[in-house]
Structure formats: structure tokens, C-alpha cells
Scaffold this motif. Structure first.
Motif, short mmCIF file in Angstrom:
data_model
loop_
_atom_site.label_atom_id
_atom_site.label_comp_id
_atom_site.label_asym_id
_atom_site.label_seq_id
_atom_site.Cartn_x
_atom_site.Cartn_y
_atom_site.Cartn_z
N VAL A 225 -4.68 1.62 4.68
CA VAL A 225 -3.78 2.43 3.86
C VAL A 225 -3.64 1.79 2.48
O VAL A 225 -3.44 0.58 2.36
CB VAL A 225 -2.38 2.57 4.49
N ALA A 226 -3.76 2.62 1.44
CA ALA A 226 -3.48 2.20 0.07
C ALA A 226 -2.21 2.92 -0.39
O ALA A 226 -2.10 4.13 -0.24
CB ALA A 226 -4.65 2.54 -0.86
N VAL A 227 -1.26 2.16 -0.91
CA VAL A 227 0.01 2.72 -1.39
C VAL A 227 -0.03 2.78 -2.91
O VAL A 227 -0.30 1.77 -3.57
CB VAL A 227 1.20 1.86 -0.93
N MET A 228 0.22 3.97 -3.47
CA MET A 228 0.21 4.15 -4.92
C MET A 228 1.62 4.35 -5.47
O MET A 228 2.46 4.97 -4.83
CB MET A 228 -0.65 5.35 -5.32
N TYR A 229 1.83 3.81 -6.66
CA TYR A 229 3.08 4.03 -7.38
C TYR A 229 2.77 4.08 -8.87
O TYR A 229 2.19 3.14 -9.43
CB TYR A 229 4.08 2.91 -7.09
N LEU A 230 3.11 5.17 -9.50
CA LEU A 230 2.94 5.35 -10.94
C LEU A 230 1.49 5.05 -11.37
O LEU A 230 1.25 4.37 -12.35
CB LEU A 230 3.93 4.48 -11.72
N GLY A 231 0.55 5.59 -10.59
CA GLY A 231 -0.86 5.50 -10.98
C GLY A 231 -1.59 4.27 -10.53
O GLY A 231 -2.80 4.15 -10.75
N ARG A 232 -0.90 3.31 -9.92
CA ARG A 232 -1.54 2.07 -9.52
C ARG A 232 -1.46 1.86 -8.01
O ARG A 232 -0.49 2.29 -7.37
CB ARG A 232 -0.90 0.87 -10.22
N VAL A 233 -2.47 1.20 -7.45
CA VAL A 233 -2.41 0.80 -6.04
C VAL A 233 -1.61 -0.49 -5.99
O VAL A 233 -1.99 -1.50 -6.59
CB VAL A 233 -3.82 0.59 -5.46
N ILE A 234 -0.49 -0.46 -5.27
CA ILE A 234 0.39 -1.63 -5.22
C ILE A 234 0.33 -2.36 -3.89
O ILE A 234 0.84 -3.47 -3.76
CB ILE A 234 1.84 -1.23 -5.54
N GLU A 235 -0.28 -1.72 -2.87
CA GLU A 235 -0.49 -2.41 -1.60
C GLU A 235 -1.69 -1.79 -0.90
O GLU A 235 -1.87 -0.57 -0.91
CB GLU A 235 0.75 -2.35 -0.70
N LEU A 236 -2.51 -2.64 -0.29
CA LEU A 236 -3.68 -2.22 0.44
C LEU A 236 -3.77 -3.07 1.69
O LEU A 236 -3.80 -4.29 1.62
CB LEU A 236 -4.93 -2.39 -0.42
N SER A 237 -3.80 -2.39 2.85
CA SER A 237 -3.67 -3.13 4.10
C SER A 237 -4.26 -2.34 5.25
O SER A 237 -4.38 -1.11 5.19
CB SER A 237 -2.19 -3.42 4.37
N ASP A 238 -4.63 -3.05 6.33
CA ASP A 238 -4.94 -2.36 7.58
C ASP A 238 -3.70 -1.59 8.01
O ASP A 238 -2.57 -2.05 7.80
CB ASP A 238 -5.31 -3.37 8.67
N THR A 239 -3.91 -0.44 8.61
CA THR A 239 -2.78 0.42 8.98
C THR A 239 -1.78 -0.30 9.87
O THR A 239 -0.56 -0.24 9.65
CB THR A 239 -3.30 1.69 9.68
N GLU A 240 -2.29 -0.99 10.88
CA GLU A 240 -1.39 -1.68 11.82
C GLU A 240 -0.54 -2.72 11.10
O GLU A 240 0.67 -2.84 11.35
CB GLU A 240 -2.21 -2.33 12.93
N ASP A 241 -1.16 -3.48 10.19
CA ASP A 241 -0.43 -4.52 9.48
C ASP A 241 0.61 -3.92 8.53
O ASP A 241 1.72 -4.45 8.39
CB ASP A 241 -1.39 -5.39 8.68
N LEU A 242 0.25 -2.81 7.87
CA LEU A 242 1.20 -2.20 6.94
C LEU A 242 2.46 -1.73 7.66
O LEU A 242 3.57 -1.95 7.18
CB LEU A 242 0.55 -1.02 6.22
N PHE A 243 2.28 -1.08 8.81
CA PHE A 243 3.44 -0.56 9.52
C PHE A 243 4.24 -1.67 10.21
O PHE A 243 5.44 -1.52 10.42
CB PHE A 243 2.99 0.49 10.54
N ALA A 244 3.57 -2.77 10.53
CA ALA A 244 4.28 -3.88 11.18
C ALA A 244 4.90 -4.83 10.17
O ALA A 244 6.02 -5.33 10.38
CB ALA A 244 3.31 -4.65 12.09
N ARG A 245 4.18 -5.08 9.04
CA ARG A 245 4.64 -6.08 8.08
C ARG A 245 4.36 -5.62 6.66
O ARG A 245 3.50 -6.19 5.96
CB ARG A 245 3.93 -7.42 8.32
N PRO A 246 5.04 -4.60 6.17
CA PRO A 246 4.83 -4.18 4.78
C PRO A 246 5.24 -5.29 3.83
O PRO A 246 6.24 -5.96 4.05
CB PRO A 246 5.72 -2.95 4.65
N GLN A 247 4.46 -5.48 2.75
CA GLN A 247 4.70 -6.58 1.83
C GLN A 247 5.40 -6.16 0.55
O GLN A 247 6.20 -6.92 -0.01
CB GLN A 247 3.37 -7.26 1.49
#
Length: 327
Positions: A225-247
């Protein structure tokens, strides 16, 4: 894994014109210095609020709109340098499923004609076999043969989106951008379309860029999963890691809004103050700092760069994991 699609330093600006003479008064940066890679047979989820640049990024990757700067590589070939007939020939290998199943289909064409058109444009199969191929595609997406003789208005929203999927599959692409393909559908049929895409991806070995704002859907279908905010990718992670430990604090706030059936879940909903800043006048430093619960002076003055953590996750934040660990 080998990257099928690779994006480097991608930027897209739209001019802002005002006044009687429509003179250019500035620009909106819709996509700002994005780097991404999508591997063979991978599904990358792209999430963020409305206006974050998700759909623009997807259209830039497919060259549906021209980029301002940056590179887009498909199997090592820079698509930005392609023009005219060269680009048209390559389009067979990457297609798009649009968000609106009502507006993306020509109401004056029968479904069979809609699916047959890309077969003709890209000369995928001999003319004598195209009708047979149309019926095969209808069967592949779960529609009956007689659907070929009917018009889009005769179908439900979910059925129309199946037609859109069949049209995207017609030229036998390797990569598909699915731009919020279930957001315009009733909740009752969303799961059917998601299951269809998951099945087709496995059977055909497709690579997907799945754009959505519904994190529950992304968790089900995406590998990363890549998370975007205001045109930029601010987090990129395996799906399991993102849902378990968002940074990133923004990722934490998005996940806090996902309904959770576990009554023992700790934490709670994080309501962000204010609104997304104007892309014409973004904040100095970290673009998220005006809404961030843990913002410090450094955030207001220094823009964080996307960096890889020891966990394997990549995040653009000066204090990764701080908000999640405090909940």
C-alpha cells in the motif's frame, strides 16, 4: 521481483487561469516527485483523501495525461518519450478500469461493440474470431452471452462495471490501473467486483494499481500500500505491516476510521483538525504538519523525505511510529 512499472520523480502541474483573458496565475501541483515500482503480478494499493492526487497519478502512469517532469518505465522503456503511433501500440499492454460505470461506457453502443472496439483498435485477434472473443470475455467477467446485444442502460451498476472490466481485458494487458472501481457501486455488489478482480489477477497474472479510499477494500486485495497526501507518497509498506504498524501519523488517522469489530481494540478514532491545504499554496516543511497531532518545530521547517526503515516500511516523517506507539 522484477519491476514491471517504475515511476521516478513524477510531477504533474495543472495551470490555474483566471480573468477575462484566462491568463495563467499559478499552478496546482497534483503529483509531486513520486517514486513507485510495481512488480510482475503484484497489486499495489494507492490510498488517500479526495484531492490527494491518486487518480492523477494513475492517469499519468498510463499516459492518459502528459506529465510535467519525471519518468515512467514499462518493462524498462520510458513511456514519457513515446508519441503517436509508438504510444498507441504500447497501450495494448496497459489499460484502465474507470470509477464511474455509468459515464465510462458509450450509451449508444451495444455491450458487444464496446468490448469489440479495443480488439479492433489493437488488432488483437483476427476479424473472424472477434465475436467469439467478445463472448469469452463476457463469460470471464460473469455475464451471459446475450449481454452482447444489449445497451449499458439495461444493466445494473455492478454489471456495467463488469463490462468495463471486460473492455479493459480485451487487448490482453499486463498492467491495469483500477481507479476506485467500486466506490460508485452499492455496498451489496462491491465484494463481487473485488472478488472478480482478485480472481482475474490470479488467473491471468495481472499487475494492478488499485486506487481507493476504502482501506478495508485495499486490505483485502493489495500486496503493498502507498499512502498519498497532497500529491506525495508519504508511506509505502506491505499491507500487513501497514495495518499492524502504521508509521506516518496520517496513516494512523486513516486506519483509526476503519470500522473494527473487536470490542477490545485499544485507541480510538483520530479526528484530524482543519482541511487538506491548498495544493496552490502548500505549507512549508511537512505538508501534513498543520493537522498533525505530534507536529514539532522541525516539522514546520524541514520537509521529510521518504526513507526506508529497519522494518522494511518507507515513510516520509521525522517521527515515524510515534503517534501509533502512544495510542
Amino acid at each position: 521481483m522484477t519491476a514491471l512499472v517504475k515511476v521516478e520523480g513524477l510531477r504533474k502541474e495543472f495551470p490555474v487561469r483566471r480573468g477575462l483573458l484566462q491568463r495563467e496565475q499559478g499552478s496546482v501541483v497534483a503529483v509531486d516527485d513520486v517514486d513507485l515500482a510495481i512488480s510482475e503480478s503484484e497489486c499495489l494499493g494507492l490510498v488517500g483523501e479526495s484531492g490527494s492526487g491518486k487518480s492523477t497519478l494513475g492517469r499519468c502512469i498510463l499516459r492518459l495525461i502528459d506529465v510535467t517532469s519525471g519518468s515512467i518505465y514499462f518493462r524498462g522503456e520510458n513511456l514519457v518519450s513515446l508519441r503517436g503511433e509508438e504510444l498507441r501500440r504500447r497501450r495494448r499492454e496497459f489499460q484502465m478500469i474507470f470509477q464511474d460505470p455509468y459515464g465510462s461506457l458509450n450509451p449508444r453502443m451495444r455491450v458487444g461493440q464496446i468490448i469489440r472496439e479495443p480488439l479492433e483498435v489493437h488488432d488483437v485477434v483476427p476479424a473472424a474470431e472477434r465475436n467469439r472473443r467478445v463472448l469469452e470475455l463476457l463469460d470471464l467477467v460473469g455475464l451471459p452471452e446475450d449481454a452482447a446485444q444489449r445497451y449499458p442502460h439495461e444493466f445494473s451498476g455492478g454489471q456495467r462495471q463488469r463490462v468495463g472490466v471486460a473492455r479493459a481485458l480485451a487487448p490482453e494487458p499486463q498492467f491495469i490501473v483500477a481507479d476506485e472501481p467500486v466506490s460508485a457501486l452499492d455496498v451489496s455488489v462491491r465484494a463481487q467486483i473485488i472478488n472478480l478482480l482478485m480472481d482475474l489477477r490470479q488467473r491471468l497474472g495481472l499487475s494492478l494499481l488499485f486506487i481507493a479510499h476504502d482501506l478495508a477494500v485495499v486490505e483485502q486485495i493489495a500486496d503493498r500500500v502507498a499512502v498519498m497526501y497532497l500529491g506525495r507518497v508519504i508511506e509505502l509498506s506491505d499491507t500487513e505491516d501497514l495495518f499492524a504498524r502504521p508509521q506516518h501519523p496520517y496513516s494512523v488517522s486513516l486506519l483509526s476510521a476503519v470500522p473494527e469489530p473487536d470490542p477490545h481494540r485499544t485507541g480510538g478514532r483520530i479526528v484530524l483538525p482543519g482541511e487538506v491545504p491548498s495544493p496552490m499554496n502548500p505549507p512549508k516543511g511537512c505538508a501534513f504538519h498543520p493537522r498533525c497531532p505530534i507536529a514539532e518545530e522541525r516539522c514546520r521547517n524541514e520537509e521529510p523525505q521518504l526513507r526506508r526503515l529497519d522494518s522494511g516500511q518507507s515513510v516520509a516523517c521525522h517521527f515515524p511510529g510515534k503517534l501509533e506507539s502512544s495510542r
